[in-house]
Write a protein that holds these residues in place. Structure first.
Motif, short mmCIF file in Angstrom:
data_model
loop_
_atom_site.label_atom_id
_atom_site.label_comp_id
_atom_site.label_asym_id
_atom_site.label_seq_id
_atom_site.Cartn_x
_atom_site.Cartn_y
_atom_site.Cartn_z
N LEU A 10 0.83 -1.21 0.00
CA LEU A 10 0.00 0.00 0.00
C LEU A 10 0.86 1.26 0.00
CD1 LEU A 10 -2.66 -1.02 2.70
CD2 LEU A 10 -2.91 -1.16 0.23
N GLU A 11 2.06 1.16 -0.47
CA GLU A 11 2.99 2.29 -0.37
C GLU A 11 2.58 3.47 -1.23
OE1 GLU A 11 6.86 1.29 -1.59
OE2 GLU A 11 6.26 0.30 -3.45
N HIS A 12 1.79 3.25 -2.30
CA HIS A 12 1.38 4.36 -3.17
C HIS A 12 -0.07 4.76 -2.93
CE1 HIS A 12 5.14 4.04 -5.30
NE2 HIS A 12 4.90 2.76 -5.62
N LEU A 13 -0.69 4.29 -1.84
CA LEU A 13 -2.09 4.60 -1.57
C LEU A 13 -2.24 6.05 -1.15
CD1 LEU A 13 -4.84 3.04 -1.40
CD2 LEU A 13 -4.47 2.99 1.06
N GLN A 14 -3.26 6.73 -1.68
CA GLN A 14 -3.50 8.13 -1.35
C GLN A 14 -4.82 8.32 -0.60
OE1 GLN A 14 -3.27 10.42 -4.94
NE2 GLN A 14 -1.07 10.09 -5.21
N PHE A 15 -5.82 7.47 -0.87
CA PHE A 15 -7.12 7.57 -0.20
C PHE A 15 -7.46 6.21 0.41
CE2 PHE A 15 -7.23 10.90 -3.37
CZ PHE A 15 -7.75 11.97 -2.67
N PHE A 16 -7.81 6.23 1.69
CA PHE A 16 -8.18 5.01 2.41
C PHE A 16 -9.64 5.17 2.86
CE2 PHE A 16 -7.95 2.62 6.63
CZ PHE A 16 -8.24 1.40 6.02
N VAL A 17 -10.56 4.44 2.21
CA VAL A 17 -12.00 4.56 2.45
C VAL A 17 -12.47 3.37 3.29
CG1 VAL A 17 -14.28 4.80 1.40
CG2 VAL A 17 -12.27 5.76 0.25
N ILE A 18 -13.14 3.66 4.39
CA ILE A 18 -13.72 2.63 5.26
C ILE A 18 -15.23 2.74 5.17
CG2 ILE A 18 -13.81 1.66 7.58
CD1 ILE A 18 -11.19 3.02 8.19
N ASP A 19 -15.86 1.81 4.46
CA ASP A 19 -17.31 1.79 4.35
C ASP A 19 -17.90 1.04 5.55
OD1 ASP A 19 -19.80 2.22 3.34
OD2 ASP A 19 -19.74 0.58 1.89
N GLU A 20 -19.10 1.46 5.96
CA GLU A 20 -19.75 0.90 7.16
C GLU A 20 -18.77 0.96 8.34
OE1 GLU A 20 -22.78 0.38 7.08
OE2 GLU A 20 -23.26 0.06 4.98
N ALA A 21 -18.22 2.12 8.58
CA ALA A 21 -17.14 2.28 9.56
C ALA A 21 -17.60 1.96 10.98
CB ALA A 21 -16.61 3.72 9.50
N ASP A 22 -18.84 2.34 11.34
CA ASP A 22 -19.28 2.11 12.72
C ASP A 22 -19.37 0.62 13.03
OD1 ASP A 22 -21.40 1.81 10.96
OD2 ASP A 22 -22.91 2.32 12.47
N ARG A 23 -19.78 -0.19 12.05
CA ARG A 23 -19.89 -1.63 12.28
C ARG A 23 -18.51 -2.27 12.39
NH1 ARG A 23 -20.24 -6.43 9.46
NH2 ARG A 23 -19.96 -5.44 7.44
N LEU A 24 -17.58 -1.82 11.55
CA LEU A 24 -16.22 -2.37 11.61
C LEU A 24 -15.52 -2.00 12.91
CD1 LEU A 24 -14.98 -1.75 7.95
CD2 LEU A 24 -15.51 -3.93 9.00
N LEU A 25 -15.76 -0.78 13.37
CA LEU A 25 -15.10 -0.34 14.61
C LEU A 25 -15.73 -0.96 15.86
CD1 LEU A 25 -14.57 3.44 13.83
CD2 LEU A 25 -12.86 1.63 13.82
N SER A 26 -16.97 -1.47 15.74
CA SER A 26 -17.63 -2.09 16.90
C SER A 26 -17.40 -3.58 16.98
CB SER A 26 -19.13 -1.81 16.84
OG SER A 26 -19.69 -2.40 15.67
N GLN A 27 -16.68 -4.16 16.03
CA GLN A 27 -16.39 -5.59 16.09
C GLN A 27 -15.42 -5.90 17.23
OE1 GLN A 27 -14.92 -6.74 12.26
NE2 GLN A 27 -16.94 -6.92 11.33
N LYS A 28 -15.54 -7.13 17.75
CA LYS A 28 -14.65 -7.54 18.83
C LYS A 28 -13.22 -7.70 18.33
CE LYS A 28 -18.16 -9.89 21.61
NZ LYS A 28 -18.60 -11.18 22.19
N ASP A 29 -13.09 -8.26 17.14
CA ASP A 29 -11.77 -8.51 16.58
C ASP A 29 -11.30 -7.25 15.83
OD1 ASP A 29 -9.44 -9.58 15.68
OD2 ASP A 29 -10.35 -10.88 14.16
N GLN A 30 -10.31 -6.57 16.37
CA GLN A 30 -9.79 -5.34 15.76
C GLN A 30 -8.34 -5.52 15.29
OE1 GLN A 30 -11.39 -2.40 15.16
NE2 GLN A 30 -13.28 -3.37 15.81
#
Length: 447
Positions: A10-30
Motif C-alpha cells: 500500500l505504499e502508493h495509496l492516497q485515499f483510504f475509504v472505510i465503508d460501514e465504519a461504525d460496524r467495523l469499529l464495533s467488532q470484537k476482533d480489531q
C-alpha cells in the motif's frame, strides 16, 4: 487483510475509504486496524521523485523519498460516538460531513412489512416455516430468504433445524456467520445469488455492506434492538424499485420495545396513475394454528434427533472420570465379592485430621499450578493401585477359604458314609447270630 498478509503493498495509496465504519469499529476482533495502519504509515516516494516544493526552489539532487499522508474517509449511515474507537484510526484534523436531512430512517415504498406474534419459542420456528411455505405458494418457485438472528452462536442451531424441516420441500438452508473465512462467505453469497441456496440464516454480519439481488423475504427471527439494525436488515430486500416482504417475529412482551424501534422510521407514499396512496405501516399477520401445526410432529422428531446427536457427541468427547475409592467405602456383607478390605474405624482425632487434610487440599487446589495437579493425579493413581491390590488379596483369601471348606465337607461326608456302612454290617451279623441261636434251641427241644 488477505492481500496485506501476502506481498501486496500500500505504499502508493492516497485515499483510504472505510465503508460501514461504525460496524467495523464495533467488532470484537480489531486486529485488522493496526495491520492496515502500519502498512499505510510506511514512507512512499513522490511520483516524480521530488519533494512537494516548487520546482524553481533548490531541491535535493538525490530524488529524496518523502512521507506523503494518506487521506482517510469514513462512510457510514450511523457513526459511533465512542472516542476510543475513533482515536484508534489516528485521524489528523478530521472533518464531519452530515448528509442526512432528518433523524428518521426511510423505508422503501415497495417493501411490505409484517409482524407475527408467537406464544412460545417452539411455535416461533413453526411460524417461520409457515411464512416460507406461503411465499413458495405465492411465487410458484423457491424463494430467496434471509433469516436474521441476534446471536452468532444460535444461527447454527436454527440452520440445522431448518435444514431438516425444509429438505422435504426442496429448499436448501445454510448458515452465514462472521466466524467463517472470507472465502467461505464469498462462496455462500454467490450460491444464494445463483439460487443454489434458498434460505440463509445469518447474524447482522450480512445486514450491511453486502448487496444480494432478488431477495424475496427477510425474516427477523430475533427482534432487532435498534432502529438502524431494523432498517439495515429489511433493506436487503425491495432494492432498486423491486418488491419485497419483511417479517418480524415477536413475543408479547416485546411489543413495546418493537414499537420504540420502528418509531423513527419513515415510509414514503407511493404514487400511481390514478391517485396518491397513503404510506403503509407494519401489518400484523395472524397465521392459523391449523396451518403451522401441520409441521408439529415433524418438528418434534427433528428436535429429538438433534438432542440424541448432541448427547452422543458429548459422550464421545467427554473424558472418562477416574473414580477414587476412599478407605472404608463399599464394605458390605461377607458374601459380597467386590467389597474392599476392612479398615480400622476412625477415631475423633483421625476424623479431625482427615477433615483438616480435606480443607487444606481444597484450598490448595484453588491456588495450585498445573504441576501440583499432576502430582495429585499421580498420588491418586498410586492409591488406586494399592486399593486394587488389597481387594485382589482379599478375594484370593476368600477363594482359598471356600476351597478348604468344600474339601472338609467332602471328607466329613465320606466318614459319615463309612460309619453308616459299618453299623449296617454289625446289625446284620447280630441278626445272623440270633438266627443261629434260635435254631440250636429248637434242636434241643426236639431231642
Amino acid at each position: 487483510m488477505d492481500h496485506i498478509n501476502t506481498s501486496f503493498s500500500l505504499e502508493h495509496l492516497q485515499f483510504f475509504v472505510i465503508d460501514e465504519a461504525d460496524r467495523l469499529l464495533s467488532q470484537k476482533d480489531q486486529t485488522w486496524l493496526p495491520a492496515v495502519l502500519s502498512s499505510l504509515s510506511k514512507p512512499s516516494a513522490s511520483p516524480f521523485g521530488l519533494a512537494p516544493w516548487s520546482v524553481f526552489d533548490s531541491a535535493p539532487s538525490d530524488m529524496e523519498t518523502i512521507k506523503t499522508p494518506v487521506r482517510k474517509i469514513l462512510v457510514s449511515a450511523t457513526m459511533t460516538q465512542h472516542p476510543g474507537k475513533i482515536a484508534a484510526l489516528n485521524l489528523h484534523k478530521p472533518r464531519f460531513f452530515n448528509a442526512a436531512v432528518t433523524k428518521s430512517f426511510s423505508i422503501p415504498p415497495t417493501l411490505s412489512e409484517y409482524k407475527v406474534f408467537t406464544p412460545s419459542p417452539n411455535e416461533k420456528v413453526l411460524l417461520l416455516i409457515a411464512v416460507i411455505k406461503r411465499h413458495m405458494t405465492q411465487l410458484m418457485r423457491n424463494p430467496k430468504v434471509l433469516v436474521f438472528m441476534n446471536s452468532v452462536d444460535r444461527t447454527k442451531h436454527l440452520a440445522t433445524i431448518l435444514q431438516k424441516m425444509l429438505k422435504k420441500h426442496g429448499l436448501t438452508v445454510t448458515q452465514f456467520s462472521s466466524k467463517r473465512s472470507q472465502q467461505d462467505r464469498d462462496k455462500m453469497i454467490e450460491r444464494i445469488k445463483s439460487g443454489t441456496i434458498n434460505v440463509l440464516v445469518t447474524s447482522d454480519a450480512i445486514s450491511r455492506g453486502v448487496d444480494i439481488e432478488d431477495i424475496d423475504v427477510v425474516c427477523n427471527f430475533d427482534m432487532p434492538v435498534t432502529t438502524q439494525g431494523y432498517v439495515h436488515r429489511v433493506g436487503r430486500t425491495a432494492r432498486a424499485g423491486q418488491t419485497g416482504s419483511a417479517y418480524t417475529f415477536l413475543f408479547n412482551h416485546e411489543r413495546p420495545a418493537f414499537a420504540e424501534v420502528v418509531k423513527n422510521t419513515e415510509r414514503a407514499a407511493t404514487e400511481t396513475a390514478s391517485k396518491r396512496r397513503r404510506p403503509k405501516g407494519i401489518a400484523e399477520v395472524a397465521i392459523p394454528e391449523t396451518e403451522y401445526n401441520k409441521e408439529l410432529s415433524r418438528y418434534k422428531y427433528v428436535m429429538n434427533e438433534i438432542e440424541e446427536a448432541k448427547n452422543k457427541k458429548e459422550r464421545h468427547t467427554e473424558p472418562t472420570p477416574q473414580v477414587e475409592m476412599k478407605e472404608g467405602e463399599g464394605q458390605g456383607d461377607e458374601g459380597e465379592e467386590d467389597s474392599p478390605p476392612e479398615v480400622d474405624r476412625e477415631t475423633p482425632a483421625t476424623k479431625a485430621k482427615s477433615a483438616k487434610v480435606v480443607s487444606d487440599s481444597s484450598s490448595s487446589e484453588e491456588s495450585s499450578s498445573s504441576s501440583s495437579d499432576e502430582d495429585d493425579k499421580s498420588k491418586r493413581k498410586g492409591k488406586q493401585k494399592k486399593l486394587t491390590k488389597r481387594v485382589d488379596k482379599k478375594r484370593s483369601k476368600k477363594a482359598k477359604a471356600k476351597a478348604e471348606s468344600s474339601s472338609d465337607s467332602d471328607s466329613s461326608s465320606d466318614s459319615d458314609t463309612d460309619s453308616e456302612s459299618d453299623s449296617d454290617s454289625d446289625a446284620r451279623s447280630k441278626k445272623k447270630e440270633k438266627g443261629k441261636g434260635k435254631e440250636k434251641e429248637k434242636e434241643k427241644k426236639g431231642k
